[in-house]
Design a protein around this motif. Structure first.
Motif, PDB file in Angstrom:
ATOM      1  N   HIS A 171      42.089  31.653  50.815  1.00 38.70           N
ATOM      2  CA  HIS A 171      43.121  32.581  50.345  1.00 38.70           C
ATOM      3  C   HIS A 171      44.025  31.861  49.337  1.00 38.70           C
ATOM      4  N   PRO A 172      44.368  32.531  48.228  1.00 35.25           N
ATOM      5  CA  PRO A 172      45.118  31.841  47.171  1.00 35.25           C
ATOM      6  C   PRO A 172      46.638  31.841  47.350  1.00 35.25           C
ATOM      7  N   GLY A 220      32.757  39.453  44.167  1.00 33.00           N
ATOM      8  CA  GLY A 220      33.121  39.360  42.752  1.00 33.00           C
ATOM      9  C   GLY A 220      32.449  38.245  41.976  1.00 33.00           C
ATOM     10  N   ARG A 221      33.295  37.505  41.235  1.00 37.60           N
ATOM     11  CA  ARG A 221      32.733  36.562  40.245  1.00 37.60           C
ATOM     12  C   ARG A 221      32.117  35.325  40.877  1.00 37.60           C
ATOM     13  N   GLY A 231      35.891  35.352  48.170  1.00 41.01           N
ATOM     14  CA  GLY A 231      36.224  36.487  47.312  1.00 41.01           C
ATOM     15  C   GLY A 231      35.621  37.768  47.843  1.00 41.01           C
ATOM     16  N   GLN A 260      48.830  35.657  44.230  1.00 46.32           N
ATOM     17  CA  GLN A 260      49.470  34.879  43.159  1.00 46.32           C
ATOM     18  C   GLN A 260      50.594  35.692  42.518  1.00 46.32           C
TER      19      GLN A 260
HETATM   20  C1  GRF Z   1      39.879  33.518  45.105  1.00 44.17           C
HETATM   21  O1  GRF Z   1      41.143  33.378  44.523  1.00 44.17           O
HETATM   22  C2  GRF Z   1      39.966  33.493  46.602  1.00 44.17           C
HETATM   23  O2  GRF Z   1      40.988  32.687  47.082  1.00 44.17           O
HETATM   24  C3  GRF Z   1      40.267  34.935  46.937  1.00 44.17           C
HETATM   25  O3  GRF Z   1      39.536  35.685  46.004  1.00 44.17           O
HETATM   26  C4  GRF Z   1      39.298  34.907  44.843  1.00 44.17           C
HETATM   27  C5  GRF Z   1      37.811  34.854  44.682  1.00 44.17           C
HETATM   28  O4  GRF Z   1      37.403  34.206  43.503  1.00 44.17           O
HETATM   29  N1  GRF Z   1      39.952  35.218  48.318  1.00 44.17           N
HETATM   30  P1  GRF Z   1      35.882  33.829  43.297  1.00 44.17           P
HETATM   31  O5  GRF Z   1      35.075  35.120  43.447  1.00 44.17           O
HETATM   32  O6  GRF Z   1      35.503  32.829  44.340  1.00 44.17           O
HETATM   33  O7  GRF Z   1      35.811  33.302  41.918  1.00 44.17           O
END
Ligand code: GRF
Length: 204
Positions: free
Chosen positions: A111-112, A12-13, A90, A124
């Motif tokens: 992991h969040p 992702g981002r 991510g 979350q």
């Molecule tokens: C983060 O919240 C991470 O903990 C989870 O996925 C999200 C990824 O965000 N595994 P990013 O792509 O690093 O901005």
């Protein structure tokens, strides 16, 4: 010496990737990102890697006939690269057993949530719905389970009454960007001692 190689898997981002890029480039982490692999051709993380002149590879999950074929391709790439450490940042897929066996204790994830609470997707949201007052993030070794591997570092933060999924995610993310580079640094400095489920940090 700057010869320890890290491969980062993304979907992702890529804000955690960005934190790792900055902390490898400024020398905080004693190693370099040799490759960023994405299962998603649209991932903004790829752009972040390109801007930092880091090689990228897209293994577009949807272009493979089945999961096994995708995993074969990923395993081949990882074997060729043979990094000291694989960071999931991510990365939205469960890493297959063969890769975990081949790179045992060399794959880590962020992991969040404060594991073992709220594993899996939308941690979350799970935390808000459960009503916890404290949440945070966890860096852990990846094993065959879903967010179940031995815990390397955690950071906590409050959950406020006014929080939405977005505001809580944003607060947690600030801590993610701190503890992920810290954990990678400890790993590459060979300061982690894994005994069963416990990860001890070697003292100087
Ligand atoms: C983060 O919240 C991470 O903990 C989870 O996925 C999200 C990824 O965000 N595994 P990013 O792509 O690093 O901005």
């Amino acid at each position: 010496m700057n010869d320890k190689q890290i491969v980062v898997l993304v979907s992702g981002r890529g804000t955690n990737l960005q934190a790792l890029i900055e902390t490898t480039q400024n020398g905080y982490i004693p190693g370099k990102i040799s490759l960023v692999v994405s299962d998603n051709p649209q991932a903004f993380a790829l752009e972040r890697a390109r801007r930092a002149s880091i090689p990228t590879l897209v293994l577009d999950y949807d272009s493979f006939p089945h999961k096994r074929a995708y995993e074969d391709a990923l395993l081949q790439v990882l074997e060729k690269e043979d990094p000291q450490l694989i960071c999931l940042a991510g990365y939205m897929r469960i890493v297959g057993k063969r890769i975990i066996m081949r790179f045992r204790e060399r794959i880590i994830n962020i992991h969040p949530s404060l594991l073992p609470a709220f594993p899996g997707l939308e941690a979350q949201k799970q935390a808000l719905e459960y009503g916890v007052k404290i949440s945070g993030c966890t860096v852990h070794l990846v094993d065959e389970g879903m967010d179940t591997g031995p815990i390397i570092l955690q950071a906590s933060c409050p959950v406020e009454d006014e929080d939405t999924v977005e505001s809580l995610s944003e607060r947690i993310l600030q801590y993610e960007h701190q503890i992920y580079p810290q954990a990678v640094k400890l790993f590459l400095e060979d300061k982690l001692n894994v005994i069963g489920r416990r990860v001890f940090i070697k003292k100087e």
